[in-house]
Design an enzyme around this catalytic site. Structure first.
Site, PDB file in Angstrom:
ATOM      1  N   ARG A   1       0.823  -1.222   0.000  1.00 49.63           N
ATOM      2  CA  ARG A   1       0.000   0.000   0.000  1.00 49.63           C
ATOM      3  C   ARG A   1       0.860   1.278   0.000  1.00 49.63           C
ATOM      4  O   ARG A   1       1.969   1.293   0.521  1.00 49.63           O
ATOM      5  CB  ARG A   1      -0.972  -0.042   1.180  1.00 49.63           C
ATOM      6  CG  ARG A   1      -1.944  -1.215   1.021  1.00 49.63           C
ATOM      7  CD  ARG A   1      -2.970  -1.271   2.115  1.00 49.63           C
ATOM      8  NE  ARG A   1      -3.858  -0.119   2.094  1.00 49.63           N
ATOM      9  CZ  ARG A   1      -4.753   0.132   3.044  1.00 49.63           C
ATOM     10  NH1 ARG A   1      -4.862  -0.673   4.078  1.00 49.63           N
ATOM     11  NH2 ARG A   1      -5.520   1.191   2.960  1.00 49.63           N
TER      12      ARG A   1
ATOM     13  N   ASP B   1     -15.316   3.320   3.365  1.00 46.91           N
ATOM     14  CA  ASP B   1     -15.137   1.912   3.731  1.00 46.91           C
ATOM     15  C   ASP B   1     -16.400   1.083   3.506  1.00 46.91           C
ATOM     16  O   ASP B   1     -16.388  -0.135   3.686  1.00 46.91           O
ATOM     17  CB  ASP B   1     -14.712   1.801   5.200  1.00 46.91           C
ATOM     18  CG  ASP B   1     -13.298   2.329   5.414  1.00 46.91           C
ATOM     19  OD1 ASP B   1     -12.537   2.421   4.422  1.00 46.91           O
ATOM     20  OD2 ASP B   1     -12.953   2.647   6.562  1.00 46.91           O
TER      21      ASP B   1
HETATM   22  C1  S3P Z   1      -9.245   5.688   8.256  1.00 46.08           C
HETATM   23  C2  S3P Z   1      -9.294   6.446   7.120  1.00 46.08           C
HETATM   24  C3  S3P Z   1      -9.679   5.922   5.797  1.00 46.08           C
HETATM   25  C4  S3P Z   1     -10.372   4.562   5.921  1.00 46.08           C
HETATM   26  C5  S3P Z   1      -9.643   3.660   6.862  1.00 46.08           C
HETATM   27  C6  S3P Z   1      -9.598   4.261   8.247  1.00 46.08           C
HETATM   28  C7  S3P Z   1      -8.843   6.313   9.520  1.00 46.08           C
HETATM   29  O1  S3P Z   1      -8.520   5.772   5.019  1.00 46.08           O
HETATM   30  O2  S3P Z   1     -10.479   3.970   4.666  1.00 46.08           O
HETATM   31  O3  S3P Z   1     -10.278   2.400   6.937  1.00 46.08           O
HETATM   32  O4  S3P Z   1      -9.021   5.706  10.593  1.00 46.08           O
HETATM   33  O5  S3P Z   1      -8.327   7.439   9.478  1.00 46.08           O
HETATM   34  P1  S3P Z   1      -7.916   6.964   4.111  1.00 46.08           P
HETATM   35  O6  S3P Z   1      -7.410   8.014   5.004  1.00 46.08           O
HETATM   36  O7  S3P Z   1      -6.817   6.324   3.320  1.00 46.08           O
HETATM   37  O8  S3P Z   1      -9.072   7.411   3.263  1.00 46.08           O
END
Ligand code: S3P
Length: 433
Positions: free
Chosen positions: A123, A315
């Site tokens: 990732r 999500d």
């Molecule tokens: C999250 C932010 C989101 C989400 C992840 C949890 C967080 O990701 O998809 O499951 O806890 O800040 P991104 O910041 O990459 O959008």
């Protein structure tokens, strides 16, 4: 490899609770670790992702106790009390843990290295490393990916950062580093993303100013330990919200769910499709709004999803795609290219899964077009993505034959007990080793 076999003909009903919020559980441990004094966390998500954070916090010299299920006591060491870890810090499957720790560790006097499982090692981490470097951090990635190596002892400067992607993880990492920087740090988001960091940092006594997509943090003299009550995870509730829309026998009530408006885009998307949803019994858990979610079965219609809702439901798309498959007509999602860099490429993996159960769809670079229609049975590969696995379990409510879902062990990263709960409310789900 563990799998689910879900027979058709299930129907859901009843009242249920889902485990604690993953985003909030990660943050509670990290902020508590660098606070002064004791923090008590209740409703903590004992899923593998948050347990990775818990182990990392302990490796950094913080005493963490777990006196009862869902309860964690953290004896914070203060902003400058973390100790250099022995060995690497293993984040498992948890992208949030890795990215938030990057912000926190960039400001420490010691070196550290972050690794994860096969999915996490693929990732992108430069989205976080870049702004941190511009604050003065010394961070290396390998072709933009983990392992992430952080050299300690960097003096950080506050920045004004216009985020190119709408990401709560990037925002949170920069704000965490900002706690240690010279001067204030401001992050501007291109679209609203979850604001748990802002809310919780205030609860620990930090000065955080958030207005209209701009968040500013001033380095505090100290954070104070506090109580954190973690609400039920909306992202886990999402599977049962969709399940109730497409396959309820009677109303389903999901109790005690976090309904922070930066998380509940799915409710708006389903309402556009004609879903019958109600939030009742509103209350708060610390800085977070909580409610019970009542869902009645409804005939869903395909919709074009407004792009402004995408970050507010980021999500929930795997579950939403199942709702779209069960709707009448076509559903179109665009502006969702971020789905490609989640635990799996959720556009490609969901599309293949929908193909496997006979749902017509077209993959777009930034989304998916889905034609609602009858669902058959089939074999779906989740590619180790917890949310893909749970989504196809729910799809069985409308399938004409069994759906077999491969590679489901990672369901435990976010939703321990999913299979038992799913059976308890009416899914015909069997686990196979
Ligand atoms: C999250 C932010 C989101 C989400 C992840 C949890 C967080 O990701 O998809 O499951 O806890 O800040 P991104 O910041 O990459 O959008």
């Amino acid at each position: 490899m563990a799998r689910f076999v879900v027979a058709p003909g299930g129907q859901v009903a009843g009242r249920l609770r889902v485990p604690g919020d993953k985003s909030i559980s990660h943050r509670a441990l990290m902020f508590a670790a660098i606070a002064s004094g004791r923090t008590r966390v209740t409703g903590f998500l004992e899923g593998e992702d948050c347990l990775s954070t818990l182990r990392a916090v302990a490796q950094l010299g913080v005493t963490v106790q777990r006196p009862s299920p869902g309860e964690v006591i953290v004896d914070g060491v203060g902003l400058h009390g973390l100790r250099g870890p022995q060995g690497v810090l293993d984040m498992g499957n948890a992208g949030t843990a890795m990215r938030l720790f990057m912000g926190l560790l960039a400001a420490q006097p010691f070196d550290s290295e972050l690794v994860g499982d096969a999915s996490l090692m693929r990732r992108p981490m430069e989205r976080v490393a870049k702004p941190l470097r511009s604050m003065g951090a010394r961070i290396e990635t390998v072709d933009g990916r983990p392992p992430v190596r952080i050299r300690g002892g960097a003096a950080l400067q506050g920045i004004h950062y216009d985020m190119p992607v709408a990401s709560a993880q990037v925002k949170s990492a920069v704000l965490l580093a900002g706690l240690y920087a010279q001067g204030e740090t401001t992050v501007v988001e291109p679209a609203v993303t979850r604001d748990h960091t802002e809310r919780m940092l205030q609860g620990f006594g930090a000065e955080v100013l958030a207005r209209g997509g701009t968040v500013t943090v001033r380095p505090p003299a100290r954070l104070e330990g506090t109580e954190v009550a973690v609400p039920g995870d909306f992202s886990s509730a999402a599977f049962f919200i969709v399940a109730a829309c497409i396959g309820a026998r009677e109303p389903v009530v999901i109790e005690g769910v976090g309904v922070n408006p930066t998380r509940t885009g799915l409710l708006e998307m389903l309402a556009l499709m004609g879903a019958d949803l109600r939030l009742v019994n509103h209350r708060t858990a610390g800085a977070e709004p909580v409610a019970d979610i009542e869902v009645r079965p409804a005939r869903l219609r395909g919709v074009r999803v407004p792009e402004r809702l995408v970050p507010l439901a980021i999500d929930e798309f795997p579950a939403f795609f199942v709702a779209a498959a069960c709707a009448e007509g076509e559903t179109l999602v665009t502006g969702a290219e971020e789905l490609r860099v989640k635990e799996s490429d959720r556009i490609a993996v969901m599309a293949r899964g929908l193909d496997a159960v006979g749902v017509r769809n077209e993959v777009l670079p930034d989304g998916l077009r889905i034609e609602g229609g009858p669902l058959g049975g089939g074999v779906v590969d989740s590619h180790g993505d917890h949310r893909v696995a749970m989504s196809f379990a729910i799809a069985s409510l409308r399938a004409s034959a069994a759906i077999q879902i491969r590679d489901v062990a990672n369901v435990a990263t976010s939703f321990p007990g999913f299979a038992d709960l799913a059976r308890a409310v009416g899914l015909k789900l069997h686990e196979r080793p």
